[in-house]
Structure formats: structure tokens, C-alpha cells
Design a protein around this motif. Structure first.
Motif, mmCIF file in Angstrom:
data_model
loop_
_atom_site.group_PDB
_atom_site.id
_atom_site.type_symbol
_atom_site.label_atom_id
_atom_site.label_comp_id
_atom_site.label_asym_id
_atom_site.label_seq_id
_atom_site.Cartn_x
_atom_site.Cartn_y
_atom_site.Cartn_z
ATOM 1 N N SER A 154 -22.327 -15.676 -92.666
ATOM 2 C CA SER A 154 -20.931 -15.227 -92.626
ATOM 3 C C SER A 154 -20.014 -16.351 -92.168
ATOM 4 C CB SER A 154 -20.781 -14.035 -91.679
ATOM 5 O OG SER A 154 -19.417 -13.644 -91.607
ATOM 6 N N LYS A 155 -18.839 -16.405 -92.744
ATOM 7 C CA LYS A 155 -17.820 -17.394 -92.332
ATOM 8 C C LYS A 155 -16.850 -16.791 -91.318
ATOM 9 C CE LYS A 155 -19.249 -20.527 -95.234
ATOM 10 N NZ LYS A 155 -20.075 -21.611 -94.682
ATOM 11 N N LEU A 156 -17.077 -15.520 -90.969
ATOM 12 C CA LEU A 156 -16.150 -14.800 -90.090
ATOM 13 C C LEU A 156 -16.868 -14.416 -88.800
ATOM 14 C CD1 LEU A 156 -14.659 -12.410 -92.800
ATOM 15 C CD2 LEU A 156 -13.800 -14.662 -92.116
ATOM 16 N N GLY A 157 -16.336 -14.847 -87.671
ATOM 17 C CA GLY A 157 -16.971 -14.578 -86.384
ATOM 18 C C GLY A 157 -16.127 -13.670 -85.504
ATOM 19 N N TYR A 162 -20.178 -12.154 -88.150
ATOM 20 C CA TYR A 162 -21.203 -12.694 -87.257
ATOM 21 C C TYR A 162 -20.676 -12.437 -85.846
ATOM 22 C CZ TYR A 162 -24.586 -16.070 -85.376
ATOM 23 O OH TYR A 162 -25.619 -16.665 -84.701
ATOM 24 N N LEU A 213 -19.564 -21.442 -82.554
ATOM 25 C CA LEU A 213 -19.397 -20.642 -83.775
ATOM 26 C C LEU A 213 -18.885 -21.517 -84.920
ATOM 27 C CD1 LEU A 213 -17.836 -17.355 -82.321
ATOM 28 C CD2 LEU A 213 -20.101 -17.608 -83.327
ATOM 29 N N LYS A 214 -17.923 -22.360 -84.616
ATOM 30 C CA LYS A 214 -17.377 -23.241 -85.656
ATOM 31 C C LYS A 214 -18.445 -24.189 -86.180
ATOM 32 C CE LYS A 214 -12.582 -23.145 -84.073
ATOM 33 N NZ LYS A 214 -11.516 -23.909 -83.375
ATOM 34 N N ILE A 226 -18.498 -21.194 -89.229
ATOM 35 C CA ILE A 226 -17.557 -20.069 -89.189
ATOM 36 C C ILE A 226 -16.123 -20.601 -89.194
ATOM 37 C CG2 ILE A 226 -16.698 -18.252 -87.638
ATOM 38 C CD1 ILE A 226 -19.720 -17.673 -87.090
ATOM 39 N N ILE A 249 -12.115 -16.660 -86.587
ATOM 40 C CA ILE A 249 -12.703 -15.974 -85.435
ATOM 41 C C ILE A 249 -11.697 -14.992 -84.849
ATOM 42 C CG2 ILE A 249 -13.683 -16.271 -83.104
ATOM 43 C CD1 ILE A 249 -14.474 -19.140 -83.982
#
Length: 239
Positions: free
Chosen positions: A38-41, A69, A113-114, A118, A121
Motif C-alpha cells: 500500500s502507498k497509503l499509511g 498500511y 513509513l515513507k 508510502i 499518511i
């Protein structure tokens, strides 16, 4: 933060709850769930009882099922508030776990996360965690935030918010009473450039979204409604 409502109805912690797993992220043990692709946290910041709260992990699992995520860090380093410890009341415990410290420790988590790829966020904070989330919103370190029955969030904090913000309050809340939540709404109304959603839930108390009794239909229903509002906000603005 010293109000007894913060300490009422403590959850039974379970380190094995949830369908995710615990790993180190940004230096903190964190409950992690969701697709690593996922690219979204989403960062969920707990109440004083910590990241092993089963209801909180269950909510993290639900958010992950929407494609995020999700990370729930242990900002208390294995030392959540324990109301049974009479020698360490909340005011004493909080000196070791100020939200300002949590905010600083959230930065490496966001960087971690990045580093996983991701690109967007969001953050949601519960009680204690809302203060951490509002700091992230003031410094634009996340794309959107949700504050659920916030604790210690001030009018000045809300004035400083620069990203879409949702605030979910309780009718029976002595920590952030409806009058204060309405003040927050007025401030946000004067900042049309900041998207906002403010709602006061009737017949519920401070902490209802993570300290509800799953076998009580009315409590579970109110919590579920708040979870849906939270998720809708995050889906809309974290992309």
C-alpha cells in the motif's frame, strides 16, 4: 488529563490481539497490519492504556481492510498507564509520557513509513493520542487527522491546524466537553481553507470509541458509527 474519566473502564490488554503483528518501526515496537504494498499509511495513536488494547487493534485491522498500511506504535515503551498501581496515579505517570514526547517519537515512525514507499499518511489519535495527532496536523507532517474524544487539545492547537481535520466528541465528556468541541468547530469555521468535520455523539462518554463493551449493543453501535466516520475521513483525504 488528570480527570478520572481518562481512567474509567480500563481495557484488558492483550499482546496477541489483532490479525497483524508487532515489529520495530522508527525505533518503537509497533502493531502493524495491512498490505506492505500500500502507498497509503495510517498512524493510530493510542489512549493512555496503550497499543495492546484489543478494541484499538480491531479498529486498526478494519482500517487496513480499506487498503491502508496501519501502524499503532507503543509510545509508552511497554509502560502503559495502569490504574491499579496506586503508587503511580495518572498525573505521575503522565510526567514520563507527555504527548510532546510522543509527537517527537512519531517523526521517525513517519520517516520509516515513507522509507517503505508510502506516499500519503493520515493520523488518528484517541484521548492522549489526539494531542500527538493535532501536533502532526499543525506541522503538516500528515495529510489529514482525526481526533477522537481528545485530551489536552487546546483552542490554540486547533488554530494552528493546517490539514483536513475531523473531531469526534462525546456528549458526556468532562475532559473535552461539548462546549469546547463547539469552540473548536467555530475556530475551524473561520479557516475555510482547512476542511473540517465536527460531531458530538449523544449518550456516550469520553473514551467510547476504544473502551466500549463489544457485548453491549448500544456501546458497540456508537463506537462503530465513530469508526465509520473516522474511516470515511481518512479515505477521502489520505490518497
Amino acid at each position: 488529563m488528570s480527570h478520572p474519566q481518562c481512567c474509567e473502564n480500563p481495557p484488558t490488554l492483550d499482546p496477541n490481539s489483532g490479525s497483524g503483528h508487532v515489529e520495530k518501526l522508527g525505533g518503537l515496537d509497533s502493531y502493524v497490519v495491512g498490505s506492505p504494498d500500500s502507498k497509503l499509511g495510517i498512524l493510530l495513536v493510542s489512549h493512555v492504556f496503550g497499543y495492546e488494547t484489543p478494541n484499538l487493534r480491531k479498529l486498526a485491522d478494519k482500517v487496513a481492510n480499506s487498503g491502508f498500511y496501519v501502524v499503532v506504535p507503543d509510545f509508552f515503551h511497554g509502560d502503559p498507564y495502569n490504574p491499579e498501581n496506586q503508587d503511580r496515579p495518572l498525573l505521575v505517570w503522565i510526567k514520563d509520557h507527555e504527548p510532546d514526547k510522543g509527537f517527537e517519537e512519531s517523526k521517525p515512525v513517519i520517516e520509516a513509513l515513507k522509507s517503505k514507499g508510502i506516499t500519503a499518511i493520515g493520523a488518528a489519535g484517541f484521548c492522549w493520542g489526539a494531542k500527538v495527532a493535532v501536533e502532526l496536523a499543525k506541522q503538516e507532517l500528515v495529510q489529514a487527522v482525526v481526533l477522537l474524544h481528545p485530551s489536552r487539545v487546546t483552542v490554540d492547537d486547533i488554530k494552528g491546524v493546517e490539514v483536513p481535520i475531523s473531531i469526534l466528541g462525546a456528549e458526556f465528556d468532562q475532559v473535552s466537553p461539548p462546549e469546547l468541541v463547539k469552540q473548536f468547530e467555530e475556530i475551524l469555521a473561520s479557516k475555510p481553507e482547512v476542511k473540517r468535520f465536527v460531531k458530538i455523539f449523544p449518550r456516550v462518554k469520553h473514551g467510547w470509541t476504544v473502551r466500549y463493551n463489544p457485548s453491549d449493543p448500544s456501546e458497540a453501535e456508537a463506537a462503530e458509527e465513530a469508526h465509520e466516520d473516522m474511516l470515511e475521513w481518512l479515505i477521502h483525504y489520505v490518497k
